[in-house]
Design a protein around this motif. Structure first.
Motif, PDB file in Angstrom:
ATOM      1  N   ARG A 292      36.955  38.816  40.566  1.00  0.00           N
ATOM      2  CA  ARG A 292      36.290  39.646  39.554  1.00  0.00           C
ATOM      3  C   ARG A 292      37.282  40.481  39.079  1.00  0.00           C
ATOM      4  O   ARG A 292      38.295  41.153  39.556  1.00  0.00           O
ATOM      5  N   LEU A 293      36.878  41.216  37.867  1.00  0.00           N
ATOM      6  CA  LEU A 293      38.057  42.082  37.075  1.00  0.00           C
ATOM      7  C   LEU A 293      37.451  43.594  37.439  1.00  0.00           C
ATOM      8  O   LEU A 293      36.440  44.059  37.098  1.00  0.00           O
ATOM      9  N   GLU A 301      30.916  48.215  38.105  1.00  0.00           N
ATOM     10  CA  GLU A 301      30.591  47.453  39.081  1.00  0.00           C
ATOM     11  C   GLU A 301      31.414  46.249  39.266  1.00  0.00           C
ATOM     12  O   GLU A 301      31.482  45.272  40.053  1.00  0.00           O
ATOM     13  N   GLY A 302      32.399  46.032  38.277  1.00  0.00           N
ATOM     14  CA  GLY A 302      33.017  45.075  38.144  1.00  0.00           C
ATOM     15  C   GLY A 302      32.485  44.004  37.077  1.00  0.00           C
ATOM     16  O   GLY A 302      31.402  43.945  36.619  1.00  0.00           O
ATOM     17  N   SER A 303      33.493  42.977  36.609  1.00  0.00           N
ATOM     18  CA  SER A 303      33.187  41.950  35.798  1.00  0.00           C
ATOM     19  C   SER A 303      32.289  40.732  36.388  1.00  0.00           C
ATOM     20  O   SER A 303      32.010  40.795  37.690  1.00  0.00           O
ATOM     21  N   THR A 403      45.079  43.399  28.669  1.00  0.00           N
ATOM     22  CA  THR A 403      44.236  44.624  29.635  1.00  0.00           C
ATOM     23  C   THR A 403      44.378  44.518  30.999  1.00  0.00           C
ATOM     24  O   THR A 403      44.127  43.323  31.639  1.00  0.00           O
ATOM     25  N   PRO A 404      44.716  45.330  31.685  1.00  0.00           N
ATOM     26  CA  PRO A 404      44.876  45.576  33.012  1.00  0.00           C
ATOM     27  C   PRO A 404      43.838  45.150  34.116  1.00  0.00           C
ATOM     28  O   PRO A 404      42.491  45.821  33.474  1.00  0.00           O
ATOM     29  N   TYR A 409      44.444  39.945  37.735  1.00  0.00           N
ATOM     30  CA  TYR A 409      44.164  38.281  37.428  1.00  0.00           C
ATOM     31  C   TYR A 409      44.405  38.277  35.953  1.00  0.00           C
ATOM     32  O   TYR A 409      44.308  39.056  35.259  1.00  0.00           O
ATOM     33  N   LEU A 410      44.465  36.944  35.633  1.00  0.00           N
ATOM     34  CA  LEU A 410      44.373  36.232  34.141  1.00  0.00           C
ATOM     35  C   LEU A 410      45.516  36.905  33.253  1.00  0.00           C
ATOM     36  O   LEU A 410      45.018  37.342  32.107  1.00  0.00           O
TER      37      LEU A 410
END
Length: 427
Positions: A292-293, A301-303, A403-404, A409-410
């Motif tokens: 999750r991001l 809460e994160g993506s 976007t960091p 990730y990604l």
């Protein structure tokens, strides 16, 4: 019918935060203990915890040879050197296909291997002790399907968050070699699920590997597993038992692995031993704490759990390579996207000042990459940077920056590939 993946992700995130998703094998206490050992402070369901990243253990635990001209070893993982892919064709040879392991490669006997399918989403198979079993012979008797698809770690390109953007991230410092594309043969997971007694009440399924249990932060998370929506499983997922026309090698999932086209690598569970099919939402650390991001640009809460891979390009030449001035060179590379095929690739040989369109050598196809080339005759000696920028069939083009997120990730930005032009004296 293809699933609306973004809606599914958002729904599962809300259900997990509300405590409505079942966490098989991991207690809330262990989850919080693990989170407290780790990375960047976030807020999870109103409580302060930390997002953590996986750290490879010392020693590779990989079976196949890892010569330095083909691989860069990164803990339990082996990254493919892109210069080793030049001229290899559409499919990555097994001897240079990257390896991503959480622990070490298990040596499984295909004669005794069994796949157990169980859970509340099946008729009459609620527990693992009442699972419907398939051996390799059973799977091979079913109609097979063959597809070309890449497998790519979600952290592929992670090091560029730091080297190009100055962002602090955690995790294995991949460049762009945590990807490989192969021709896979196997059986549709949908067929196996229906034979096992899939009901209309099933919502999630969770494949689990037979590699060693994964321990991090003092917490045993069990064997690697990650939920999938049933709709995705019924769409294009296969249980693969061949790779490039040969039985799956040990490092790549022997005897059977899950192959989830276009999704992040963790979805493609290797050495699959059982699949839980549930009429409730499922949780594992690999779709909540991992993958999750987190970070200032993402929700507190994160993506939602990440699913599809992003858009990237890579040159088939080593970093820092030297090119003779006044000589024509053929630059080659590959581009890929989790959202569709590759429609266009542009290349800059002067650090982004000008761009030219590359020649594509493969038609745009989803789930696999396209090869491309461009002729270049450099004239000015000195350092420069090669850049490749792809556009996929959805119209998305690689951006200048990404976007960091704290776990890196990604990464999808254009990568600056440093090279040098040299003026060699005539002989």
């Amino acid at each position: 019918m293809p699933i609306d993946e973004s809606a599914y992700d958002r729904r599962r995130l809300r259900q997990w935060l509300a405590g409505e998703a079942r966490a098989e094998g991991v207690s809330r206490r262990d989850m919080l203990r693990l989170a407290a050992a780790a990375g960047v402070l976030t807020t999870l369901a109103g409580r302060p915890v930390r997002a953590y990243a996986d750290t490879p253990a010392p020693g590779s635990g990989i079976v196949k040879p890892l010569p330095p001209e083909l691989f860069t070893i990164r803990g339990t993982n082996a990254e493919t050197n892109w210069s080793a892919l030049r001229g290899t064709g559409l499919h990555t040879p097994v001897d240079r296909f990257f390896v991503r392991n959480h622990t070490s490669t298990p040596l499984l006997d295909e004669a005794s291997w069994r796949l157990k399918v169980w859970g509340s989403g099946l008729r009459g198979a609620p527990g693992l002790d009442r699972a419907v079993e398939f051996d390799l012979h059973d799977l091979r008797r079913l109609p097979s399907v063959t597809l070309d698809a890449f497998v790519e770690c979600a952290g592929n390109g992670r090091s560029y968050f730091t080297s190009q953007q100055g962002d602090t991230v955690t995790g294995t410092a991949w460049t762009l070699g945590a990807i490989g594309s192969a021709r896979w043969r196997g059986v549709r997971l949908s067929q196996v699920l229906r034979l096992a007694g899939l009901t209309r009440h099933a919502v999630d399924l969770q494949p689990r590997g037979l590699d060693d249990e994964y321990v991090t932060g003092g917490v045993n998370l069990g064997r690697v597993r990650r939920p999938l929506p049933v709709a995705k499983a019924l769409d294009d997922v296969i249980l693969a038992y061949e790779m490039n026309g040969e039985p799956l090698p040990h490092d790549h999932g022997h005897p059977v692995r899950v192959l989830v086209p276009s999704w992040v690598g963790i979805s493609n569970i290797k050495w699959v031993g059982d699949i839980e099919v549930s009429d409730q939402p499922l949780y594992s650390p690999w779709n909540t704490d991992f993958y999750r991001l987190f970070g200032p640009s993402h929700p507190a809460e994160g993506s939602a759990p990440i699913t599809r891979q992003t858009l990237k390009s890579a040159f088939e030449t080593g970093s820092g390579a030297a090119f003779d001035a006044g000589v024509r060179h053929r630059l080659t590379g590959r581009s890929w996207s989790g959202a569709g095929g590759i429609r266009r690739v542009e290349v800059s040989t002067d650090a982004g000042a000008t761009w030219r369109r590359a020649d594509l050598h493969d038609r745009p196809r989803p789930a696999t990459w396209s090869r491309w080339s461009l002729d270049w005759r450099p004239t000015t000696p000195g350092p420069t940077a090669l850049l490749a920028r792809a556009t996929d069939t959805t119209g998305r083009t690689q951006p200048d920056t990404t976007t960091p997120n704290t776990q890196g990730y990604l990464f999808d930005a254009v990568v600056r590939h440093p090279v040098t032009v040299v003026d060699r004296p005539a002989t």
